[in-house]
Motif scaffolding. Sequence first.
Motif, PDB file in Angstrom:
ATOM      1  N   GLU A  41       0.843  -1.195   0.000  1.00 57.93           N
ATOM      2  CA  GLU A  41       0.000   0.000   0.000  1.00 57.93           C
ATOM      3  C   GLU A  41       0.875   1.240   0.000  1.00 57.93           C
ATOM      4  O   GLU A  41       1.730   1.410   0.867  1.00 57.93           O
ATOM      5  N   TYR A  42       0.659   2.090  -0.983  1.00 52.30           N
ATOM      6  CA  TYR A  42       1.275   3.411  -1.033  1.00 52.30           C
ATOM      7  C   TYR A  42       0.111   4.386  -1.188  1.00 52.30           C
ATOM      8  O   TYR A  42      -0.454   4.501  -2.280  1.00 52.30           O
ATOM      9  N   SER A  43      -0.258   5.060  -0.109  1.00 56.70           N
ATOM     10  CA  SER A  43      -1.441   5.914  -0.161  1.00 56.70           C
ATOM     11  C   SER A  43      -1.208   7.224   0.579  1.00 56.70           C
ATOM     12  O   SER A  43      -0.433   7.286   1.545  1.00 56.70           O
ATOM     13  N   LEU A  44      -1.901   8.254   0.134  1.00 51.37           N
ATOM     14  CA  LEU A  44      -1.866   9.561   0.792  1.00 51.37           C
ATOM     15  C   LEU A  44      -3.291  10.084   0.836  1.00 51.37           C
ATOM     16  O   LEU A  44      -3.970  10.151  -0.193  1.00 51.37           O
ATOM     17  N   LEU A  70       3.109   3.796   3.812  1.00 51.62           N
ATOM     18  CA  LEU A  70       4.085   3.143   2.925  1.00 51.62           C
ATOM     19  C   LEU A  70       4.438   1.786   3.523  1.00 51.62           C
ATOM     20  O   LEU A  70       5.143   1.706   4.534  1.00 51.62           O
ATOM     21  N   THR A  71       3.976   0.709   2.896  1.00 51.39           N
ATOM     22  CA  THR A  71       4.215  -0.625   3.442  1.00 51.39           C
ATOM     23  C   THR A  71       5.509  -1.258   2.950  1.00 51.39           C
ATOM     24  O   THR A  71       5.886  -2.331   3.414  1.00 51.39           O
ATOM     25  N   GLU A 118      12.839  10.659  -3.343  1.00 50.80           N
ATOM     26  CA  GLU A 118      11.982  11.737  -3.836  1.00 50.80           C
ATOM     27  C   GLU A 118      11.084  12.310  -2.752  1.00 50.80           C
ATOM     28  O   GLU A 118      10.585  13.433  -2.879  1.00 50.80           O
ATOM     29  N   LEU A 119      10.863  11.555  -1.689  1.00 51.50           N
ATOM     30  CA  LEU A 119      10.026  12.027  -0.588  1.00 51.50           C
ATOM     31  C   LEU A 119      10.800  12.903   0.393  1.00 51.50           C
ATOM     32  O   LEU A 119      10.241  13.845   0.975  1.00 51.50           O
ATOM     33  N   LEU A 120      12.078  12.634   0.578  1.00 54.74           N
ATOM     34  CA  LEU A 120      12.872  13.311   1.606  1.00 54.74           C
ATOM     35  C   LEU A 120      12.860  14.838   1.502  1.00 54.74           C
ATOM     36  O   LEU A 120      12.830  15.518   2.550  1.00 54.74           O
ATOM     37  N   PRO A 121      12.909  15.438   0.301  1.00 51.38           N
ATOM     38  CA  PRO A 121      12.935  16.922   0.237  1.00 51.38           C
ATOM     39  C   PRO A 121      11.767  17.605   0.934  1.00 51.38           C
ATOM     40  O   PRO A 121      11.887  18.758   1.354  1.00 51.38           O
ATOM     41  N   ASP A 144       8.761   3.190  -9.058  1.00 52.72           N
ATOM     42  CA  ASP A 144       7.943   4.001  -9.966  1.00 52.72           C
ATOM     43  C   ASP A 144       6.595   4.354  -9.342  1.00 52.72           C
ATOM     44  O   ASP A 144       6.090   5.468  -9.519  1.00 52.72           O
ATOM     45  N   ALA A 145       5.991   3.425  -8.595  1.00 50.48           N
ATOM     46  CA  ALA A 145       4.708   3.695  -7.952  1.00 50.48           C
ATOM     47  C   ALA A 145       4.847   4.765  -6.879  1.00 50.48           C
ATOM     48  O   ALA A 145       3.982   5.647  -6.744  1.00 50.48           O
ATOM     49  N   LEU A 146       5.944   4.714  -6.118  1.00 51.63           N
ATOM     50  CA  LEU A 146       6.178   5.722  -5.084  1.00 51.63           C
ATOM     51  C   LEU A 146       6.442   7.086  -5.706  1.00 51.63           C
ATOM     52  O   LEU A 146       5.955   8.118  -5.219  1.00 51.63           O
TER      53      LEU A 146
END
Length: 428
Positions: free
Chosen positions: A172-175, A187-188, A230-233, A194-196
């Motif tokens: 699961e990748y959800s927001l 984030l499981t 890509e999430l860290l920033p 690519d999905a993330l």
Amino acid sequence: MYLTIFDEVVRILHNDYSGCVDKEGWDNPSFFRDQIKKLNVEENSDITFVQIVQDYLLDFKDLHMSFKYTGENKNTHYDVGFTVRRYNDLLYIVATGKENRVKPGDAITALDGIAITDLVGIHKRRLMEKEAERENWNDILSMYNSASITDEAGNRFDIDLGKYEKEPFQPEYSLEEITEDTLLLKLTDFMNHDALLKLISDNEFLLANRKNLIIDVRVNKGGSDLAYFELLPYLFDGEVIDLKSFDDGVMLTNCTNRNVELRTKFLKNAFSTLEDAATRNQINMMINTLEENKGKGFVELDFSDMEESLLLKTKPGPENIILLTDVYCGSSGDSFVEICKNSTKVILMGRPTLGLNDYSNLAVMGWDNKFELWYPTTKLSKVDEGKGMSGVGIQPNIYIPWSPDHIKQDIDLQKAFEHLQYLREYSC
């Protein structure tokens, strides 16, 4: 056949495994070799062989290592149809799958008539952990025939434990927006880069314009560190994130011929599934660096060509970030949590992560399209300084002990909201 494979497993553990020096003499292969000699190949003893090798691997006390059956026969892909977690002297059922005779909240008091307190001692070698909430009982349950259970109303009953085909893991990748100013990101794992990447790019506006973010990695099965870059920033203040500055030691790679061959094969397979050009370039550089050091043993690899990729420019993001963690978060999940803990915007809440990364970057050795050994090829130097994470994980800033109350309500999420409310009042 079985002895030939086992002897090669032993050679790998003694020479290629990144813990081979630190754990020299920990294992007793002759004990397990004697058990294997008694197997009859013609009677299809594949499953018993896997169990013997898995038992042998326990000598190394490394949860990042595994031996799997990958053939057409799926007998090793069964469980009892539910999962448990220990609290004091009981095993509480926390989730059910295909077993419908029990429900979450029921408590197991004994297996085959043996009390849970006695079973803790019997399975100490397999459980490894010092804290009850960190123990993994799922494989142990499959070793027993019956369970004595007390439900929430106090009724007692026994069941014969079933054997059900394991349900496949559903990532699961959800927001989602859970309040007008708070997002919940789940984030499981970090396996589908690519999905993330798509999830983050599709939600740039929300990430840049909501005050609070709760990230749930309480269950995170790892994957690739590159997947979360890509999430860290969005999670750090300042202008630039220097990932190298967070290192408190060096990583040593055991560059044996076997390891380089297996790791490059693994990376090339990953390369073929990725669309992101920057990530494909980073993987290429990793492959080239590994091949340059083939046969050199333990080496601190020079990734200077990748230093630019370790400098991430920050982006506008939430002011307050809470990271929910638990023991079911490991490998790249550990890495993500460890990096995020360096951000002044992030508070870790929950329980310590699994702590797999003292020895990491797995290689996969296969035999006859039936068996696979997954084992680490890198080692963090801080292990030699007594600063490793094995058995302790990444510690949260705010510890929330697990209790059976967690089964019926999301206490961790409630605590996160309470903390955000406190920050809101404190800032006024």
